[in-house]
Design an enzyme around this catalytic site. Structure first.
Site, PDB file in Angstrom:
ATOM      1  N   GLY A   1       0.838  -1.209   0.000  1.00  0.00           N
ATOM      2  CA  GLY A   1       0.000   0.000   0.000  1.00  0.00           C
ATOM      3  C   GLY A   1       0.862   1.244   0.000  1.00  0.00           C
ATOM      4  O   GLY A   1       2.055   1.190  -0.293  1.00  0.00           O
ATOM      5  N   ASN A   2       0.249   2.361   0.286  1.00  0.00           N
ATOM      6  CA  ASN A   2       1.006   3.612   0.376  1.00  0.00           C
ATOM      7  C   ASN A   2       0.337   4.536   1.386  1.00  0.00           C
ATOM      8  O   ASN A   2      -0.692   4.200   1.953  1.00  0.00           O
ATOM      9  CB  ASN A   2       1.122   4.267  -1.007  1.00  0.00           C
ATOM     10  N   ARG A   3       0.940   5.698   1.595  1.00  0.00           N
ATOM     11  CA  ARG A   3       0.516   6.566   2.705  1.00  0.00           C
ATOM     12  C   ARG A   3      -0.603   7.538   2.342  1.00  0.00           C
ATOM     13  O   ARG A   3      -0.955   8.392   3.131  1.00  0.00           O
ATOM     14  CB  ARG A   3       1.719   7.386   3.197  1.00  0.00           C
ATOM     15  N   SER A   4      -1.165   7.445   1.157  1.00  0.00           N
ATOM     16  CA  SER A   4      -2.185   8.430   0.778  1.00  0.00           C
ATOM     17  C   SER A   4      -3.423   8.301   1.678  1.00  0.00           C
ATOM     18  O   SER A   4      -3.963   7.213   1.860  1.00  0.00           O
ATOM     19  CB  SER A   4      -2.583   8.232  -0.682  1.00  0.00           C
TER      20      SER A   4
END
Ligand code: C5P
Length: 394
Positions: free
Chosen positions: A207-210
Site C-alpha cells: 500500500g502507500n501513505r495516501s
C-alpha cells in the site's frame, strides 16, 4: 489567476436569530469557505465568543481595542473576499447606513470594498419603520445585497415580515453573490482518492501513505460548485459525502475497471489517488507463514491514466505526482507520458503532505505554465485545480 476567493467575514448582529448563524457558519464551511466570525458586542448576549471560536476554529474579536497591535480592523478587512452579516438588526443596519465605525464589525465594513450581503431579522414593525426602510435602500444603493426577511411567526406571538430566512435560502443568495455555485452545473467530475492496496495474502498488502484527503476535498469542492460528482475511493474511510456518489475499490485493477465504466461520460477527471505501481504476481489464499515470507514476486500494475488516454476525447484530466526529488522534471515527464492537461506535484519528503490538511507544491499546465501553490489548505487547492480544469474545458 488568483486562487478562488474563499475568505468570508460572518458578522453577527445582536438578535435572537444569532443562534441560527451557527448553522449558517457550518454550511458556509461545507461550501469551502473559510470563515472568520465578527460578532457585535451586543450579540454576545445571545451567543458567546467561545461558540464562534470553537465552530470557526479562529480567534473571535468584537472590538478594535482588542489585539490592537494586530491592527485587526485593517488586517481582517484586507483578508476578506466577502462579508455576510446575519442576523442584521435594525440598529446594525442603521449604523452601517450611517457609515459608523463603533465596533470591529462596522470598522471592517468601512475598511473593505468587497461584496457584502446583509440578512436582516427583526420585529415586523421595526422592519417596516421608515428609518429602516430608508437605511436599507441606502445600503442597497451602495451595492450591499440585502435579503428580504421571511414572513411568518416571530419569537413572540406576533407574526409578519421579519423572520431570519432558512439557512438554505441564505446560502443560495450568498453563492449567487459570489458567483460560484453556477460554474460546474452540468459538468460531470470523477475524482479518485486514497491509496490502492495490492493483496499479498489475506492479511498483508502493498500500500502507500495516501489518506484520501486531497481527493475528498476536490469531490466536496466540485459538488458545492454544482457538478455531478463521482468519487472512486481506494481504502478511504468515508461512507457518504453530500452530493457525491461513491464507489469503493481496493486495488489498481478495480480502480481501472470503475474508471473504464465511467470515464467516457465525464468532463473532468481528477486522479488524486496514489496507485501502486506494482502488485504481487500471485495472491496467496492462505496467510504466508513467517518462515516462507522472504520475497514477493511483483508484476507491473496497469497505468490507469495511460490506459484511459485511448478513449479520451473532451475530458480534462488532472494528475498528481507525489515526489521526493526532481519534482518539476518528474511532473513534466508524467504530464507528457500520461497525456494530462495538468498535474499537481508536491514534495512528500519526510512525511510531509500525506494525511495533513494542508499542502504546498506546483501546478504544471499542458502549455508549460507553472503555478506555484504556497502552503495552503487542500480545500483551497481543490478549488484552484477545478478553476484551471474549467478554464481548459472552456
Ligand atoms: O505514480 P505516479 O507518480 O506515476 O502517479 C502520477 C499520476 O498517475 C497520479 O495521478 C496517479 O493517480 C496516476 N497513476 C495511474 N496509474 C498508475 C499509477 C499512477 O493512473 N498505475
Amino acid at each position: 489567476m488568483k486562487a478562488t476567493k474563499r475568505e468570508v467575514i460572518l458578522g453577527i448582529g445582536g438578535g435572537i436569530a444569532a443562534y441560527k448563524s451557527a448553522d449558517l457558519l457550518r454550511r458556509l464551511q461545507d461550501n469551502g469557505y473559510l470563515v472568520t466570525v465578527v460578532p457585535t458586542p451586543s450579540s454576545l448576549n445571545f451567543v458567546g465568543a467561545a461558540t464562534w471560536q470553537a465552530l470557526s476554529g479562529r480567534p473571535v474579536t468584537t472590538q478594535v481595542w482588542e489585539k490592537v497591535e494586530d491592527v485587526r480592523h485593517i488586517s481582517l478587512a484586507k483578508q476578506a473576499d466577502y462579508f455576510i452579516i446575519a442576523p442584521a438588526t435594525a440598529d446594525l443596519i442603521a449604523r452601517l447606513a450611517a457609515g459608523r465605525a463603533d465596533d470591529l464589525l462596522t470598522n471592517l465594513v468601512l475598511a473593505s470594498d468587497v461584496p457584502k450581503m446583509i440578512v436582516p431579522a427583526m420585529h415586523p414593525s421595526m422592519w417596516l419603520d421608515a428609518a429602516t426602510v430608508a437605511n436599507v435602500s441606502t445600503l442597497r444603493a451602495r451595492g450591499f445585497i440585502v435579503m428580504e426577511p421571511e414572513v411568518g411567526r416571530l419569537t413572540g406571538s406576533d407574526s409578519g415580515q421579519g423572520r431570519f430566512p432558512e439557512t438554505a435560502a441564505i446560502i443560495k443568495s450568498f453563492l449567487s453573490m459570489t458567483g460560484r455555485h453556477q460554474d460546474l452545473i452540468g459538468t460531470t467530475v470523477i475524482v479518485t482518492a486514497g491509496g490502492t492496496r495490492e493483496a499479498i495474502d489475506p492479511v498483508r498488502f502493498i500500500g502507500n501513505r495516501s489518506s484520501g484527503k486531497q481527493g475528498i476535498a476536490v469531490a466536496k469542492a466540485a459538488a458545492s460548485r454544482g457538478a455531478d460528482v463521482h468519487l472512486i475511493a481506494a481504502n478511504v474511510d468515508i461512507d457518504t459525502l453530500p452530493g457525491v456518489s461513491i464507489t469503493h475499490v481496493e486495488n489498481a485493477q478495480q480502480m481501472l475497471e470503475a474508471l473504464l465504466e465511467s470515464f467516457k461520460d465525464c468532463d473532468i477527471l481528477v486522479m488524486s489517488a496514489a496507485v501502486a505501481d506494482a502488485r504481487p504476481k500471485t495472491r496467496a489464499l492462505e496467510k504466508i507463514k513467517k518462515a516462507m515470507f522472504t520475497s514477493i514476486e511483483l508484476e507491473e500494475n496497469p497505468d490507469i491514466l495511460a490506459t484511459l488516454n485511448a478513449t479520451k476525447d473532451r475530458q480534462i484530466v488532472v494528475g498528481f505526482a507525489a515526489e521526493t526529488s526532481e519534482l518539476l522534471a518528474s511532473a513534466q515527464n508524467k504530464l507528457v507520458k500520461k497525456a494530462l492537461d495538468m498535474i499537481y506535484v508536491n514534495d512528500v519528503s519526510g512525511g510531509a503532505i500525506f494525511g495533513h490538511d494542508e499542502t504546498a507544491g506546483t501546478i504544471v499546465l499542458r502549455n508549460g505554465d507553472l503555478i506555484p501553490v504556497p502552503h495552503q489548505s487542500k480545500d483551497t487547492l481543490a478549488d484552484l485545480l477545478l478553476d484551471y480544469a474549467l478554464k481548459q474545458l472552456g
